[in-house]
Write a protein that holds these residues in place. Structure first.
Motif, PDB file in Angstrom:
ATOM      1  N   GLU A   1     -41.533  45.468 100.082  1.00 45.14           N
ATOM      2  CA  GLU A   1     -42.143  44.813 101.245  1.00 45.14           C
ATOM      3  C   GLU A   1     -41.106  44.008 102.030  1.00 45.14           C
ATOM      4  O   GLU A   1     -41.099  44.009 103.252  1.00 45.14           O
ATOM      5  N   ARG A   2     -40.253  43.284 101.268  1.00 44.07           N
ATOM      6  CA  ARG A   2     -39.204  42.485 101.927  1.00 44.07           C
ATOM      7  C   ARG A   2     -38.321  43.375 102.784  1.00 44.07           C
ATOM      8  O   ARG A   2     -37.981  43.044 103.909  1.00 44.07           O
ATOM      9  N   LEU A   3     -37.947  44.525 102.212  1.00 40.76           N
ATOM     10  CA  LEU A   3     -37.091  45.445 102.954  1.00 40.76           C
ATOM     11  C   LEU A   3     -37.808  46.018 104.170  1.00 40.76           C
ATOM     12  O   LEU A   3     -37.254  46.111 105.257  1.00 40.76           O
ATOM     13  N   ARG A   4     -39.053  46.412 103.986  1.00 41.58           N
ATOM     14  CA  ARG A   4     -39.815  46.999 105.093  1.00 41.58           C
ATOM     15  C   ARG A   4     -39.951  46.000 106.235  1.00 41.58           C
ATOM     16  O   ARG A   4     -39.783  46.350 107.403  1.00 41.58           O
TER      17      ARG A   4
ATOM     18  N   ALA B   1     -27.926  47.217 113.087  1.00 34.41           N
ATOM     19  CA  ALA B   1     -29.275  46.738 112.822  1.00 34.41           C
ATOM     20  C   ALA B   1     -29.635  46.898 111.349  1.00 34.41           C
ATOM     21  O   ALA B   1     -30.310  46.041 110.764  1.00 34.41           O
ATOM     22  N   ILE B   2     -29.160  47.973 110.751  1.00 38.11           N
ATOM     23  CA  ILE B   2     -29.482  48.219 109.342  1.00 38.11           C
ATOM     24  C   ILE B   2     -28.795  47.167 108.456  1.00 38.11           C
ATOM     25  O   ILE B   2     -29.407  46.596 107.553  1.00 38.11           O
ATOM     26  N   VAL B   3     -27.524  46.894 108.762  1.00 39.87           N
ATOM     27  CA  VAL B   3     -26.789  45.885 107.994  1.00 39.87           C
ATOM     28  C   VAL B   3     -27.463  44.514 108.167  1.00 39.87           C
ATOM     29  O   VAL B   3     -27.657  43.768 107.194  1.00 39.87           O
ATOM     30  N   ALA B   4     -27.852  44.223 109.401  1.00 37.04           N
ATOM     31  CA  ALA B   4     -28.521  42.944 109.662  1.00 37.04           C
ATOM     32  C   ALA B   4     -29.832  42.847 108.882  1.00 37.04           C
ATOM     33  O   ALA B   4     -30.172  41.778 108.339  1.00 37.04           O
ATOM     34  N   ALA B   5     -30.560  43.940 108.805  1.00 38.65           N
ATOM     35  CA  ALA B   5     -31.834  43.947 108.080  1.00 38.65           C
ATOM     36  C   ALA B   5     -31.612  43.707 106.584  1.00 38.65           C
ATOM     37  O   ALA B   5     -32.357  42.952 105.949  1.00 38.65           O
ATOM     38  N   VAL B   6     -30.583  44.326 106.024  1.00 35.59           N
ATOM     39  CA  VAL B   6     -30.316  44.153 104.588  1.00 35.59           C
ATOM     40  C   VAL B   6     -29.890  42.711 104.311  1.00 35.59           C
ATOM     41  O   VAL B   6     -30.312  42.101 103.321  1.00 35.59           O
ATOM     42  N   ARG B   7     -29.081  42.164 105.219  1.00 34.51           N
ATOM     43  CA  ARG B   7     -28.680  40.750 105.067  1.00 34.51           C
ATOM     44  C   ARG B   7     -29.899  39.846 105.095  1.00 34.51           C
ATOM     45  O   ARG B   7     -30.024  38.909 104.301  1.00 34.51           O
ATOM     46  N   ALA B   8     -30.807  40.133 106.027  1.00 33.49           N
ATOM     47  CA  ALA B   8     -32.013  39.314 106.146  1.00 33.49           C
ATOM     48  C   ALA B   8     -32.873  39.441 104.890  1.00 33.49           C
ATOM     49  O   ALA B   8     -33.389  38.441 104.373  1.00 33.49           O
TER      50      ALA B   8
ATOM     51  N   HIS C   1     -25.180  38.953  97.965  1.00 31.35           N
ATOM     52  CA  HIS C   1     -25.883  40.063  98.612  1.00 31.35           C
ATOM     53  C   HIS C   1     -25.904  39.936 100.127  1.00 31.35           C
ATOM     54  O   HIS C   1     -26.313  40.859 100.816  1.00 31.35           O
ATOM     55  N   ARG C   2     -25.466  38.778 100.642  1.00 27.02           N
ATOM     56  CA  ARG C   2     -25.421  38.621 102.099  1.00 27.02           C
ATOM     57  C   ARG C   2     -24.037  38.964 102.661  1.00 27.02           C
ATOM     58  O   ARG C   2     -23.828  38.911 103.859  1.00 27.02           O
ATOM     59  N   ASP C   3     -23.109  39.307 101.782  1.00 19.93           N
ATOM     60  CA  ASP C   3     -21.758  39.627 102.209  1.00 19.93           C
ATOM     61  C   ASP C   3     -21.741  40.970 102.944  1.00 19.93           C
ATOM     62  O   ASP C   3     -22.098  42.012 102.388  1.00 19.93           O
ATOM     63  N   GLU C   4     -21.321  40.910 104.219  1.00 25.56           N
ATOM     64  CA  GLU C   4     -21.436  42.104 105.052  1.00 25.56           C
ATOM     65  C   GLU C   4     -20.555  43.248 104.548  1.00 25.56           C
ATOM     66  O   GLU C   4     -20.966  44.419 104.575  1.00 25.56           O
ATOM     67  N   ALA C   5     -19.368  42.924 104.073  1.00 29.05           N
ATOM     68  CA  ALA C   5     -18.474  43.976 103.585  1.00 29.05           C
ATOM     69  C   ALA C   5     -19.102  44.680 102.376  1.00 29.05           C
ATOM     70  O   ALA C   5     -19.024  45.910 102.248  1.00 29.05           O
ATOM     71  N   ALA C   6     -19.726  43.894 101.503  1.00 28.63           N
ATOM     72  CA  ALA C   6     -20.369  44.482 100.323  1.00 28.63           C
ATOM     73  C   ALA C   6     -21.533  45.381 100.739  1.00 28.63           C
ATOM     74  O   ALA C   6     -21.719  46.474 100.197  1.00 28.63           O
TER      75      ALA C   6
END
Lengths: 157, 253
Positions: free
Chosen positions: A86-89, A145-152, A123-128
């Motif tokens: 749900e968090r990811l969605r 946008a995908i990277v931003a979503a995963v960071r969020a 887990h918020r590290d963009e390079a990772a």
């Protein structure tokens, strides 16, 4: 039919089926189980659109035979209705991380495995995030946008 | 895959696998399938014998030598403490996370990609390939690009290497993820000298003798040992990449 009997779990439910020896997991999920959220792009392991989770680890369902999954616990994007999913969605929706949507199920599977990986320091590290998401190709090139979503989603943990 | 199914079997132990292969000499051993399955596109499916149910092939044993079962996935090996000396680092260049979750050590050796990371790292460590018939040094196991000295029906059981060795690994990929290596280098310190194992120059990974580091022109010594194949794409570029990567690896050793 010259089939192989397999029993496995898919999205929490027990499934038993007789499958052709050379049927890929991708074709099994889409064709026989009618789970069309798993997309088939290149069918040769390059694009990652067909990525699903088996026993908590991502795999390319086009490079896996259904027979190899006897006894496995499979989660497809249709099964992402638990809190982690749900968090990811929510994050993918908020950040418009699904442009055409073709790679989205694969991206979410890889992101889900990444967020659950306790060996990752931040887990918020963009390079990772980027080095992990390279398992899936977005032909819209909507990576920002995908990277931003995963960071969020990582921040919402 | 198109055409009539060839069948599928998944023996539970090595004895049953041996018996199955003796009865079905044409069967294709299926481990992770990450190279085998894409190679079968458009072809008739073979008879698959899946080794994924054989627990004995999934163990990593440690001692003075490390013994990695053929069915150990690259992800599992990378997580193991025995992979600390540069092995995990090299595995990080293989495909991507979903490939590493399935690809196996035995499969990578059997596939013998001339620019594959596992053959290179096993050669750098002076490793061996253990089969159900014999133990073969990696340099005698690899016979060329995608070629090994495996005999028909021979089963890779494990790979072994000396514990505690330390390598610095550097690689330039054609592109990220599923791209292949342009050149990859593993560097190991041998006393005051350094030894380099390199892929991307000739038709298989190659290991140098220890090269005195300073003040000798070590890179010239390296090139003398490994002439770039004349028909390789852009030998000049490959030499420059080798120089840059060898320099980086050397500085870390």
């Amino acid at each position: 039919m010259n089939g192989v009997l397999i029993s496995l779990r898919i999205n929490g439910g027990a499934v038993a089926a007789r499958v052709a020896p050379d049927l890929t997991l991708a074709d099994f999920l889409r064709g026989e189980q009618r789970l069309k959220g798993t997309h088939i792009g290149c069918e040769e392991g390059v694009c990652g659109s067909c990525t699903v989770m088996a026993d908590g680890e991502t795999l390319r369902s086009c490079l896996t035979l259904a027979t190899q999954m006897d006894g496995a616990d499979i989660t497809t994007v249709e099964g992402f209705d638990d809190p982690a999913g749900e968090r990811l969605r929510k994050a993918f929706s908020e950040y418009f991380a699904a442009q055409c949507g073709f790679c989205t199920a694969g991206m979410m599977a890889v992101a889900r495995e990444f967020l659950a990986d306790t060996s990752v320091a931040d887990h918020r590290d963009e390079a990772a995030i980027r080095s992990r998401l390279d398992a899936v190709v977005c032909r819209c090139t909507g990576y920002q946008a995908i990277v931003a979503a995963v960071r969020a989603a990582a921040g919402a943990e | 895959m198109t055409g009539e199914s060839g069948g599928y079997a998944a023996p539970n132990d090595l004895g049953a696998l041996r018996a199955f292969l003796d009865a079905n000499p044409g069967a294709a051993i299926l481990a992770g399938g990450q190279s085998l399955l894409p190679s079968l596109r458009g072809k008739a499916p073979p008879q698959f014998v899946d080794i994924g149910r054989i627990a004995a092939l999934k163990a990593i044993e440690t001692g003075s030598r490390v013994r990695v079962g053929a069915g150990v996935t690259l992800a599992a090996l990378a997580r193991h403490p025995a992979a600390a000396g540069g092995i995990a680092e090299a595995i990080g260049f293989v495909g991507n996370v979903t490939i590493r979750n399935r690809a196996t050590v035995g499969g990578c050796l059997a596939w013998a990609d001339p620019r594959g990371e596992i053959p290179l790292i096993m050669l750098a460590l002076g490793g061996t390939v253990e089969t159900d018939r014999r133990e073969i040094a990696v340099e005698d196991f690899i016979a060329g690009p995608f070629l090994t000295t495996l005999e028909p029906g021979e089963i890779i059981v494990a790979a072994t290497f000396e514990a505690g060795r330390k390598l610095a690994f550097e690689e330039l990929l054609v592109r990220n993820s599923t791209g292949r290596a342009v050149v990859a280098v593993a560097c190991e310190r041998v006393g005051e000298a350094r030894r380099y194992t390199v892929s991307g120059l000739v038709d298989r990974p190659v290991r140098s003798t220890p090269i005195a580091d300073d003040p000798s022109p070590w890179f010239d010594d390296l090139l003398v040992q490994f002439p770039v194949l004349a028909d390789a794409s852009s030998p000049t570029y490959r030499r420059r990449v080798l120089h840059a990567l060898a320099l980086r690896a050397r500085e870390r050793m």
